[in-house]
Design an enzyme around this catalytic site. Sequence first.
Site, PDB file in Angstrom:
ATOM      1  N   ARG A 236       0.834  -1.192   0.000  1.00 46.99           N
ATOM      2  CA  ARG A 236       0.000   0.000   0.000  1.00 46.99           C
ATOM      3  C   ARG A 236       0.873   1.248   0.000  1.00 46.99           C
ATOM      4  NH1 ARG A 236      -3.396  -2.392  -1.698  1.00 46.99           N
ATOM      5  NH2 ARG A 236      -5.554  -2.665  -1.091  1.00 46.99           N
ATOM      6  N   GLU A 265      -3.696   7.519  -5.938  1.00 49.98           N
ATOM      7  CA  GLU A 265      -3.705   6.728  -7.172  1.00 49.98           C
ATOM      8  C   GLU A 265      -4.787   7.228  -8.120  1.00 49.98           C
ATOM      9  OE1 GLU A 265      -3.884   2.573  -6.045  1.00 49.98           O
ATOM     10  OE2 GLU A 265      -1.879   2.653  -5.207  1.00 49.98           O
ATOM     11  N   HIS A 283      -0.708  -0.047  -9.901  1.00 55.44           N
ATOM     12  CA  HIS A 283      -1.433  -0.946  -8.973  1.00 55.44           C
ATOM     13  C   HIS A 283      -1.895  -2.215  -9.701  1.00 55.44           C
ATOM     14  CE1 HIS A 283      -3.941  -0.935  -5.016  1.00 55.44           C
ATOM     15  NE2 HIS A 283      -3.636  -2.168  -5.359  1.00 55.44           N
TER      16      HIS A 283
HETATM   17  N1  LIG Z   1      -0.467  -4.482  -5.075  1.00 55.49           N
HETATM   18  C1  LIG Z   1      -1.581  -5.183  -5.034  1.00 55.49           C
HETATM   19  O1  LIG Z   1      -2.351  -5.205  -5.975  1.00 55.49           O
HETATM   20  C2  LIG Z   1      -1.899  -5.993  -3.815  1.00 55.49           C
HETATM   21  C3  LIG Z   1      -2.504  -7.249  -3.969  1.00 55.49           C
HETATM   22  C4  LIG Z   1      -2.825  -7.968  -2.834  1.00 55.49           C
HETATM   23  C5  LIG Z   1      -2.553  -7.441  -1.573  1.00 55.49           C
HETATM   24  N2  LIG Z   1      -1.975  -6.233  -1.480  1.00 55.49           N
HETATM   25  C6  LIG Z   1      -1.641  -5.683  -0.166  1.00 55.49           C
HETATM   26  O2  LIG Z   1      -0.568  -6.434   0.375  1.00 55.49           O
HETATM   27  C7  LIG Z   1      -0.604  -6.357   1.787  1.00 55.49           C
HETATM   28  C8  LIG Z   1      -0.377  -7.734   2.401  1.00 55.49           C
HETATM   29  O3  LIG Z   1      -1.353  -8.656   1.984  1.00 55.49           O
HETATM   30  P1  LIG Z   1      -1.392 -10.145   2.585  1.00 55.49           P
HETATM   31  O4  LIG Z   1      -2.442 -10.873   1.837  1.00 55.49           O
HETATM   32  O5  LIG Z   1      -0.021 -10.723   2.668  1.00 55.49           O
HETATM   33  O6  LIG Z   1      -1.924  -9.829   4.051  1.00 55.49           O
HETATM   34  P2  LIG Z   1      -1.777 -10.746   5.343  1.00 55.49           P
HETATM   35  O7  LIG Z   1      -2.794 -10.265   6.309  1.00 55.49           O
HETATM   36  O8  LIG Z   1      -1.792 -12.190   4.977  1.00 55.49           O
HETATM   37  O9  LIG Z   1      -0.318 -10.389   5.890  1.00 55.49           O
HETATM   38  C9  LIG Z   1      -0.002  -9.144   6.451  1.00 55.49           C
HETATM   39  C10 LIG Z   1       1.030  -9.380   7.528  1.00 55.49           C
HETATM   40  O10 LIG Z   1       1.487  -8.127   7.989  1.00 55.49           O
HETATM   41  C11 LIG Z   1       1.772  -8.288   9.366  1.00 55.49           C
HETATM   42  N3  LIG Z   1       1.890  -7.005  10.038  1.00 55.49           N
HETATM   43  C12 LIG Z   1       0.921  -6.246  10.598  1.00 55.49           C
HETATM   44  N4  LIG Z   1       1.463  -5.156  11.164  1.00 55.49           N
HETATM   45  C13 LIG Z   1       2.806  -5.216  10.957  1.00 55.49           C
HETATM   46  C14 LIG Z   1       3.900  -4.381  11.310  1.00 55.49           C
HETATM   47  N5  LIG Z   1       3.720  -3.248  11.991  1.00 55.49           N
HETATM   48  N6  LIG Z   1       5.135  -4.763  10.925  1.00 55.49           N
HETATM   49  C15 LIG Z   1       5.324  -5.904  10.226  1.00 55.49           C
HETATM   50  N7  LIG Z   1       4.329  -6.747   9.890  1.00 55.49           N
HETATM   51  C16 LIG Z   1       3.081  -6.400  10.238  1.00 55.49           C
HETATM   52  C17 LIG Z   1       0.621  -9.139   9.881  1.00 55.49           C
HETATM   53  O11 LIG Z   1       0.931  -9.739  11.114  1.00 55.49           O
HETATM   54  C18 LIG Z   1       0.470 -10.147   8.751  1.00 55.49           C
HETATM   55  O12 LIG Z   1       1.225 -11.318   8.978  1.00 55.49           O
HETATM   56  C19 LIG Z   1      -1.943  -5.697   2.119  1.00 55.49           C
HETATM   57  O13 LIG Z   1      -1.698  -4.324   2.357  1.00 55.49           O
HETATM   58  C20 LIG Z   1      -2.734  -5.838   0.858  1.00 55.49           C
HETATM   59  O14 LIG Z   1      -3.731  -4.897   0.722  1.00 55.49           O
HETATM   60  C21 LIG Z   1      -1.636  -5.489  -2.566  1.00 55.49           C
HETATM   61  O1  LIG Z   2      -5.516  -5.321  -1.637  1.00 57.80           O
HETATM   62  C1  LIG Z   2      -5.698  -5.809  -2.755  1.00 57.80           C
HETATM   63  O2  LIG Z   2      -6.410  -6.799  -2.974  1.00 57.80           O
HETATM   64  C2  LIG Z   2      -4.950  -5.232  -3.907  1.00 57.80           C
HETATM   65  O3  LIG Z   2      -4.420  -3.999  -3.649  1.00 57.80           O
HETATM   66  C3  LIG Z   2      -5.663  -5.281  -5.215  1.00 57.80           C
HETATM   67  O4  LIG Z   2      -6.522  -4.194  -5.392  1.00 57.80           O
HETATM   68  P1  LIG Z   2      -7.458  -4.187  -6.689  1.00 57.80           P
HETATM   69  O5  LIG Z   2      -8.514  -5.235  -6.446  1.00 57.80           O
HETATM   70  O6  LIG Z   2      -8.022  -2.811  -6.763  1.00 57.80           O
HETATM   71  O7  LIG Z   2      -6.614  -4.549  -7.859  1.00 57.80           O
END
Ligand SMILES: NC(=O)c1ccc[n+]([C@@H]2O[C@H](COP(=O)([O-])OP(=O)(O)OC[C@H]3O[C@@H](n4cnc5c(N)ncnc54)[C@H](O)[C@@H]3O)[C@@H](O)[C@H]2O)c1
Ligand SMILES: O=C(O)[C@H](O)COP(=O)(O)O
Length: 336
Positions: A236, A265, A283
Amino acid sequence: MAPISIRTVLISESVDPRCRAILEENGIRVTEKQTMKKEELIAEIKDYDGLVVRSATKVTADVINAADNLKIIGRAGTGVDNVDVDAATKKGIIVMNTPSGNTISAAELTCALLMSLSRNVPQAAMSMKQGNWDRKKFMGAELYGKVLGIVGLGRIGKEVATRMQSFGMKTIGYDPITPPGVSASWGVEQMSLEQLWPQCDYITVHTPLMAATVGLLNDETFAKCKRGVKVVNCARGGIIDEAALLRALESGQCGGAGLDVFVEEPPKDRSLVQHPNVISCPHLGASTKEAQARCGEDIALQIVDMVKGNNLVGACRPRPHSFAPLMLTLLRPAWT
Ligand SMILES: NC(=O)c1ccc[n+]([C@@H]2O[C@H](COP(=O)([O-])OP(=O)(O)OC[C@H]3O[C@@H](n4cnc5c(N)ncnc54)[C@H](O)[C@@H]3O)[C@@H](O)[C@H]2O)c1
Ligand SMILES: O=C(O)[C@H](O)COP(=O)(O)O
C-alpha cells in the site's frame, strides 16, 4: 447463521463477470456502474442491499451513512483500507474480503519488481525502444547471495520469500504476529526491525496500511539501511514514506525502488515515478486473469453463503499456495 436478505447488489468496479453470474444465478439483481463519483455513490447507495468493490471505490463514512438498506460490503480483493470498517460495523453492515484470491499474483509481481530492479530491465527495454544499444549503462547485480528483508510475513510475504530463496537470496524478516518458528519453517529468519534494516540489500513490505505501518520506511529508517538498499512496495502507498524515499533516492542512500502502489492513485505528483532509479506499475498486483477470477467468484459465493445462512467461518476456500514453492524446493539442487 441466520439468513440475510440481499436482493440487490451494486458492483462499482471492474470485477470478473463470474461474480455477477453467480449472484444472478442465486436470484440477486445486479447493477454494474464502474465510474461513479462519490456524490453519485452517495445518491444511489440507498437502493442496494450489497456493494461489491475493489480498491478504487472509497467507501467512506458518508457513503455508509447514506446506505439505508446496505447489509454487506464485499471487497473482491485483500486490503480493506478503502472501506471505513468502523462506520460499517456501527451500522451493522458486514465487511468481507477475499484475502487469498490474489496472493500469488501480488507475490509474483513483487518478484518481478525485485528482478527488474537488480537488472534494470524496464530502463534497458525503454532504451532499446529509443534506438540505443547501451550495455555499460545497465550493468546490474546478481540477486544470488543477497539479503532480502521482508516486512510483513503473512500470505504474500511468505510466497515472496519462498520464490526469492530459489534465486539464492537469504531471506530475513519481521512480523509482530507470525511466530518466528513458523516463518523459520519456510526459510525466513525473524529479527527486530533494528536488526533487519542494516543487513538488507533489498527490502519488500507486505503489511496492511494502518497507523503502525504508515511511514515504516522513513528518513530515520532509511538512514539505518545499507547505502544503496533497493526497496519494493507492492502492498500500500505510504508504508514507504514517499517524500523520504525521494530524498533517499536523490542522496543515493536508496539505490532503486519498485513501486506498484501510491498514496494517491493515480499519483498527481510524478517525481517518484519519473526518477531514473524507480520502476513502477499502476497498482497491478492483483491484475491477472486468475486472481480476478478467484476474487470475483469468492466474493459472490461468500455473499450467497450469507443469503443462505451458511456458516461463514472458514468460507475462504484454501488455495494451492504451497504448490509453486514446493516445486521450487524439490527442484533445488542439494548443495544450496
Ligand atoms: N499491489 C496489489 O495489488 C496488492 C494485492 C494484494 C494485496 N496487497 C496488499 O498487500 C498487503 C499484504 O497482503 P497479505 O495478503 O499478505 O496480508 P496478510 O494479512 O496475509 O499479511 C499481512 C502481515 O502483515 C503483518 N503485520 C501487521 N502489522 C505489521 C507491522 N507493523 N510490521 C510488520 N508486519 C506487520 C501481519 O501480522 C500479517 O502477517 C496488504 O496491504 C494488501 O492490501 C496489494
Ligand atoms: O488489496 C488488494 O487486494 C490489492 O491492492 C488489489 O486491489 P485491486 O482489487 O483494486 O486490484
